[in-house]
Enzyme design. Structure first.
Site, PDB file in Angstrom:
ATOM      1  N   GLU A 285       0.801  -1.225   0.000  1.00  0.00           N
ATOM      2  CA  GLU A 285       0.000   0.000   0.000  1.00  0.00           C
ATOM      3  C   GLU A 285       0.827   1.266   0.000  1.00  0.00           C
ATOM      4  O   GLU A 285       0.356   2.325  -0.400  1.00  0.00           O
ATOM      5  CB  GLU A 285      -0.969   0.023   1.191  1.00  0.00           C
ATOM      6  N   ASP A 327      16.147  16.415 -32.290  1.00  0.00           N
ATOM      7  CA  ASP A 327      16.222  17.356 -33.390  1.00  0.00           C
ATOM      8  C   ASP A 327      17.667  17.836 -33.489  1.00  0.00           C
ATOM      9  O   ASP A 327      18.464  17.649 -32.575  1.00  0.00           O
ATOM     10  CB  ASP A 327      15.280  18.532 -33.123  1.00  0.00           C
ATOM     11  N   ASP A 585      12.791  21.314 -29.887  1.00  0.00           N
ATOM     12  CA  ASP A 585      12.398  22.638 -29.410  1.00  0.00           C
ATOM     13  C   ASP A 585      11.558  23.412 -30.407  1.00  0.00           C
ATOM     14  O   ASP A 585      11.186  24.543 -30.152  1.00  0.00           O
ATOM     15  CB  ASP A 585      13.648  23.466 -29.072  1.00  0.00           C
ATOM     16  N   ASP A 589       8.361  19.725 -33.905  1.00  0.00           N
ATOM     17  CA  ASP A 589       8.721  18.610 -33.027  1.00  0.00           C
ATOM     18  C   ASP A 589       7.577  18.198 -32.102  1.00  0.00           C
ATOM     19  O   ASP A 589       7.642  17.125 -31.481  1.00  0.00           O
ATOM     20  CB  ASP A 589       9.931  18.991 -32.162  1.00  0.00           C
ATOM     21  N   ASN A 653       4.730 -13.779   4.643  1.00  0.00           N
ATOM     22  CA  ASN A 653       3.941 -13.668   5.870  1.00  0.00           C
ATOM     23  C   ASN A 653       2.472 -13.976   5.638  1.00  0.00           C
ATOM     24  O   ASN A 653       1.819 -14.658   6.439  1.00  0.00           O
ATOM     25  CB  ASN A 653       4.086 -12.273   6.473  1.00  0.00           C
ATOM     26  N   ASN A 678       1.817  -4.677   9.297  1.00  0.00           N
ATOM     27  CA  ASN A 678       2.035  -4.142   7.954  1.00  0.00           C
ATOM     28  C   ASN A 678       2.412  -2.669   7.993  1.00  0.00           C
ATOM     29  O   ASN A 678       3.288  -2.205   7.253  1.00  0.00           O
ATOM     30  CB  ASN A 678       0.769  -4.338   7.120  1.00  0.00           C
ATOM     31  N   ASP A 682       5.925  -1.050   6.737  1.00  0.00           N
ATOM     32  CA  ASP A 682       5.969  -0.005   5.707  1.00  0.00           C
ATOM     33  C   ASP A 682       6.715   1.229   6.202  1.00  0.00           C
ATOM     34  O   ASP A 682       7.477   1.852   5.458  1.00  0.00           O
ATOM     35  CB  ASP A 682       4.556   0.373   5.270  1.00  0.00           C
TER      36      ASP A 682
END
Length: 853
Positions: A285, A327, A585, A589, A653, A678, A682
Site C-alpha cells: 500500500e 532534433d 524545441d 517537433d 507472511n 504491515n 511499511d
C-alpha cells in the site's frame, strides 16, 4: 471552423483569394469581424484542464489503490473502524503527496511557456493597422518586417529582400529566401513563396495573403497533437501490470482463506475481517507513496541540474530509455551560423575573402545571420574603411555589393551565391596578383562549392574590383574572384561527448531533423553517430510502416522530415520494443514529443514544444539529458527495492497466515495485529527514497520485469514461510503457547525477520560492504524498536499482546538469525544471478528492451 487550404503555396494569390472568397487587397473591418466568427480566433486549442479532483480520481482507479479502498470500506462496514482508518489514511497520504507534487511541477513548467506572437500588421479598410494576433483571419493581407514573428500561414504577394528563419518549423538553420511566384513542391520546407506561422522575419519586408489561421496552420497542426489523449508511459503500464498481478494474487488468497474458514465452521465475521487484513497485508500500500517521494526527490535533484519535471513518472521513463531521438537545430547544434572556412579561388585557406566579406557585411550588410557570422569572425575588419555606395542584396541577381574607400583605395566588394558571382568574374586572386580565369577554372570552382555542400557547408563567393567609383550595378563586371566563405551550424562542443556518454549507458541517439539530409549526414559524423546511411523524408514516405520498422534499426540520421514523418519514425522504434525519448524545441517537433515515451524540450523553445514535453531542460545540452538518465535509473532502483522487499516479506507472511488460519483452532494474528504489522513494516521502509545506489545499477536501461519479480517472490516468500512454520511448531509443540502468547511471539519474529532482511535484499552484494543510507537505517531500526517494545508496554494490551517468557524470546532470536543467514545464501538464486561483493542492487533488465540498445 478553421479554413483548410492544403498546399496553398502551389496556387497563385488570385486563385487562393478566390478559394477564400476575398480580394487580394485586404479585408474590410466588417468582413474581418464576420470571418473571425466563422473561422474562430487565431489561437490553438487550449490544453485540457486537469482538475485536482480529476487527478485524484485517476490515482484512485489504479489497481493497488482500489484494493486498499475496498479493504478500508469492508473494515469500516464490519465495525473495524481502527483498521479502516489506518488503511484510508495510508491511501490518502499516498495520493495526496502524488497529486500535490505533480501540481507543483505543472505550475513550474507553465511559467516557462512562450508566446509565438502578440501583434500583427494587417490591411483593413485600405490601410495597414496593428491588431492582436488572435484577430487575424483567412483573407487578411499582412505585412511582415525584419524582426516580426509571422502570425499566420500566408502566400507572399510582394517581397523586398525578405528572408525568414524557419528553424522552429523545418529545422533549417539558415535564413530562407522568400519571394512571390507559384511553385509545385509538395513539401512546405521548399515553399519559397509562403510564410508559416511562428517563423521569424530576418531581413527585408513582405506582404502576404493569409491562407490559414489557428489550428489550420502548420503550427496549429503540431499544437493539435497536444489535445490527443497521451498513451500510458512505460512506468505507468508496468505499475498497472504489477498492480493487476498483486490484485489477482490477493483475490485468490482472500477467497481461498475465507472459503476454508467458513467450511470448517469458523465465525463468518472474524473470517471476513481476517481475510480483509490479509488483503491489506499482501498489498504494497505504500508503493504509491514510496514511488511519489522517490520521484519527488529525483525531481528536486534534477531541478538542481537544470531540469524541470512536468510529469513525475517521466523520471523513471528517462532512466528506462533505450533510444533518444533528437532534433538537430538548437539541441545538437547551437542554431548559430558560424564561418568555418575562408578560401581563395583555388581552394586554399586564405583570410582575405572573409575579411572583405566582413567589411561589406559591417558597412552595408542586411544584418542577417550570415552577415553577423562574417562580422563576428573578423571583428574590426571595417576599421579604416568607409561606405561610399551600396546595392542591397537582390534575390533576382542573388548578390549584393558595397562601394568602399580605405587602405586599398576605392573598392567594390560583391558577395552572393557562388553561381551568380562567378558569372561576373573574369579574373581570380593568386596571392598579391591577379590572373585571368578560364572556363575550366570556373567549373573547378563550382565543383569546389558542390564539394563544400556535400560536407554540409553553405558557401558564398566574394569578388572585388579596384578603383570603382561608378554605380554599383554598372561596375559589377570584370570582377576578380577573391574566394569563398563557408558556413556551418556547428555542433555544440559537448555534443560528441554527450552522445558517447549516452551510448556507454545503453542509449542510442538518432537525429530526426527537418534540415537537408546532407547537413544531417555531416553532423551525424561529427558527433560520433553511424551516419553512413541517411534517410530523407521522401524515402520515409515511400516506406510502409512495417518496412520503416526494419530500416530504423540501422539508420541513425534522418533529414527533411515533416512532423508526421517524425511521428512515424518514433512509432516504428517503439514497435520494435524500444523505450523512445524525443528531444526537440521547434513547432515541428511537438507531435513527436507527444508520441514518444518521454518528451524533452528546452527553455526558450516554442510554447507548443514545451507544452508537449514531459521535461524542460533549462540548459539545452545533451549532457543534461545524460545526467537525467542516470538520475532516473537511480530513482527506479530505489522504487524497485520497496517492491522487492514487499514481494519477499509480505507474500511470505501472508502465506503463513493463510496456512495457519486454516490449520489452527484460533487466529494466528488478530486483524488489527496484521494491520499494525504491515504499517510498522511499511514505516521501516520510508527511508528507501534516500538510499544510495551504486553506479553499476544505473549503467544500463532498467525497466520492470514481472518474471524476475515473481521469481524473487516465489523463492524468498516461501523461505520466510518455512521459518514461520518452524515458529508455529516451536510455540505449539515445545512451549505449548496460549493464543495470546502465540500471536505476540510470532508478531515479534515476523517484525524482526521482515525488517532486518531489508539490509540483506536491498543489495546484490554483501550487506556489511554495501551499507544502507543513514535514513534507511534509522527508519528501519526505529520501526523495529517500536515493534519489539510494544508488547511490553501498556499500549500492547490494546492490540491483544502479552509479554512472552524469556525462553520463547531466545527461540525467536535464534530463528531470526538463522533466517537472515539463509536469506543471504539463497539471495543470488532468487535474484537470478551470482552476488558480487560490494556491488549495487541488481535491477530487473527488461525482456522488452530493444535490440537497438
Amino acid at each position: 471552423m478553421p479554413a483548410q487550404v492544403p498546399d496553398f503555396w502551389t496556387a497563385t494569390p488570385e486563385a487562393l483569394a478566390a478559394t477564400l472568397g476575398c480580394a487580394t487587397g485586404g479585408l474590410s473591418t466588417a468582413e474581418a469581424d464576420h470571418r473571425l466568427v466563422r473561422y474562430g480566433a487565431n489561437v490553438d486549442a487550449p490544453d485540457a484542464a486537469v482538475t485536482r479532483l480529476g487527478a485524484i480520481l485517476r490515482r484512485i482507479l489504479e489497481p493497488l489503490s482500489l484494493i486498499l479502498l475496498v479493504a478500508a470500506l469492508v473494515s469500516a462496514v464490519s465495525g473495524d473502524w481502527i483498521g479502516g482508518a489506518i488503511i484510508a489514511s495510508i491511501l490518502a497520504l499516498s495520493i495526496g503527496l502524488d497529486t500535490v507534487q505533480e501540481g507543483h511541477a505543472l505550475r513550474a513548467a507553465e511559467a516557462l511557456r512562450r508566446s509565438v506572437a502578440l501583434k500583427a500588421e494587417v490591411r483593413r479598410d485600405g490601410v495597414y493597422t496593428t491588431i492582436p494576433v488572435e484577430d487575424v483571419v483567412p483573407g487578411d493581407l499582412i505585412r511582415v518586417r525584419a524582426g516580426d514573428i509571422v502570425p499566420a500561414d500566408a502566400l507572399i504577394v510582394e517581397s523586398n529582400a525578405f528572408t525568414a528563419a524557419e528553424a522552429a518549423l523545418t529545422g533549417e538553420p539558415y535564413p530562407v529566401e522568400k519571394r512571390p511566384g507559384a511553385i509545385a513542391a509538395a513539401n512546405p520546407a521548399e515553399a519559397s513563396n509562403a510564410l508559416f506561422r511562428g517563423a521569424v522575419a530576418q531581413t527585408g519586408e513582405a506582404v502576404a495573403l493569409v491562407a490559414a489561421t489557428g489550428r489550420a496552420t502548420m503550427f496549429g497542426a503540431a499544437a493539435a497533437a497536444l489535445g490527443a489523449e497521451p498513451e500510458a508511459s512505460p512506468f505507468q503500464r508496468d505499475l498497472r501490470a504489477f498492480g493487476l498481478v498483486v490484485a489477482r494474487m490477493t483475490i485468490a488468497l482472500v477467497v481461498a482463506v475465507l472459503a476454508f474458514r467458513v467450511a470448517f465452521g469458523r465465525p463468518v465475521l472474524d473470517s471476513l475481517l481476517f481475510a480483509v487484513a490479509l488483503a491489506v497485508g499482501l498489498t504494497p500500500e505504500l508503493l504509491p507513496m514510496i514511488t511519489t517521494v522517490t520521484l519527488s526527490r529525483g525531481a528536486l535533484r534534477m531541478a538542481k541540474r537544470k531540469v524541470i519535471v512536468k510529469r513525475l513518472a517521466a523520471i523513471h521513463d528517462l532512466g528506462a530509455m533505450t533510444i533518444l531521438c533528437t532534433d538537430k537545430t538548437g539541441t545538437l547544434t547551437a542554431a548559430e551560423i558560424a564561418l568555418t572556412q575562408s578560401l581563395d579561388g583555388a581552394g586554399r585557406d586564405d583570410p582575405r575573402a572573409a575579411r572583405l566579406a566582413a567589411i561589406a557585411a559591417d558597412l552595408g550588410g542586411d544584418r542577417g545571420s550570415l552577415d553577423a557570422a562574417l562580422v563576428g569572425a573578423a571583428p574590426g575588419a571595417a576599421a579604416g574603411w568607409r561606405l561610399t555606395g551600396r546595392r542591397a542584396f537582390d534575390f533576382a541577381r542573388r548578390s549584393g555589393s558595397v562601394r568602399v574607400d580605405g587602405p586599398e583605395g576605392p573598392l567594390l566588394i560583391v558577395k552572393g551565391a557562388p553561381e551568380a558571382v562567378l558569372a561576373l568574374c573574369m579574373h581570380r586572386r593568386a596571392g598579391d596578383a591577379q590572373r585571368p580565369m578560364t572556363e575550366a577554372e570556373r567549373a573547378e570552382a563550382l565543383d569546389r562549392v558542390r564539394a563544400l555542400a556535400g560536407d554540409g557547408l553553405r558557401s558564398i563567393a566574394v569578388a572585388s574590383r579596384t578603383g570603382s567609383t561608378g554605380a554599383a550595378e554598372t561596375d559589377e563586371r570584370d570582377l576578380v574572384l577573391e574566394g569563398f566563405c563557408a558556413f556551418a551550424d556547428p555542433p555544440k562542443a559537448t555534443a560528441a561527448a554527450a552522445v558517447a556518454r549516452l551510448a556507454a549507458a545503453g542509449v542510442r541517439v538518432k537525429i530526426l531533423s527537418g534540415d537537408d539530409p546532407v547537413v544531417v549526414h555531416r553532423l551525424a559524423g561529427l558527433v560520433g553517430l553511424a551516419g553512413e546511411t541517411t534517410l530523407s523524408g521522401a524515402e520515409v514516405a515511400a516506406l510502409s510502416d512495417e518496412a520503416l520498422a526494419v530500416r530504423v534499426r540501422a539508420v541513425d540520421a534522418f533529414g527533411r522530415l515533416t512532423p508526421d514523418q517524425k511521428v512515424r519514425v518514433v512509432r516504428a522504434l517503439k514497435a520494435d520494443g524500444a523505450v523512445v525519448g524525443f528531444l526537440g524545441d521547434g513547432i515541428n517537433d511537438a507531435p513527436a514529443l507527444r508520441q514518444a515515451d518521454i518528451g524533452l524540450s528546452v527553455e526558450g523553445a516554442t510554447g507548443v514544444a514545451q507544452a508537449a514535453a514531459d521535461m524542460i531542460l533549462l540548459a539545452p545540452d545533451l549532457e543534461v539529458v545524460a545526467d537525467g538518465v542516470a538520475e532516473g535509473r537511480r530513482t527506479f532502483a530505489n522504487v524497485l527495492k520497496y517492491v522487492r522487499m514487499g514481494a519477499s516479506s509480505n507474500f511470505g507472511n501472508m502465506l503463513s497466515m493463510a496456512a495457519a488460519s486454516v490449520a489452527l483452532p484460533f487466529l494466528p494474528m488478530l486483524p488489527t495485529q496484521i494491520l499494525l504489522n504491515n504499517l510498522l513494516y511499511d514505516l521501516s521502509e520510508v527511508g528507501i527514497p534516500f538510499d544510495g545506489v551504486r553506479p553499476q545499477a544505473s549503467a544500463q536501461p532498467q525497466i520492470w520485469d514481472m518474471g524476475r519479480l515473481v521469481r524473487f517472490a516465489s523463492v524468498m516468500g516461501p523461505l520466510s514461510s518455512v521459518f514461520d512454520l518452524l515458529t508455529f511448531a516451536l510455540l505449539l509443540v515445545v512451549f505449548g503457547a496460549a493464543p495470546e502468547t502465540f500471536r505476540t511471539a510470532w508478531f515479534l519474529e515476523s517484525m524482526a525477520t521482515q525488517i532486518l532482511v531489508i539490509f540483506v535484499i536491498r543489495t546484490n552484494g554483501r550487506p556489511w560492504r554495501d551499507r544502507p543510507s543513514a535514513a534507511l537505517a534509522v527508519s528501519s531500526l526505529a520501526a523495529l524498536t517500536v515493534a519489539l517494545a510494544l508488547p511490553f508496554t501498556p499500549v500492547g494490551h490494546w492490540f491483544g499482546f502479552t509479554p512472552p517468557p524469556g525462553p520463547v524470546l531466545l527461540a525467536m532470536l535464534a530463528i531470526t538469525v538463522t533466517y537472515l543467514v539463509l536469506a543471504e545464501l539463497v539471495k543470488p538464486f532468487a535474484l537470478g544471478g551470482r552476488a558480487a561483493p560490494g556491488r549495487g542492487p541488481i535491477l530487473p533488465m527488461s525482456r522488452r528492451r530493444s535490440r537497438l540498445a
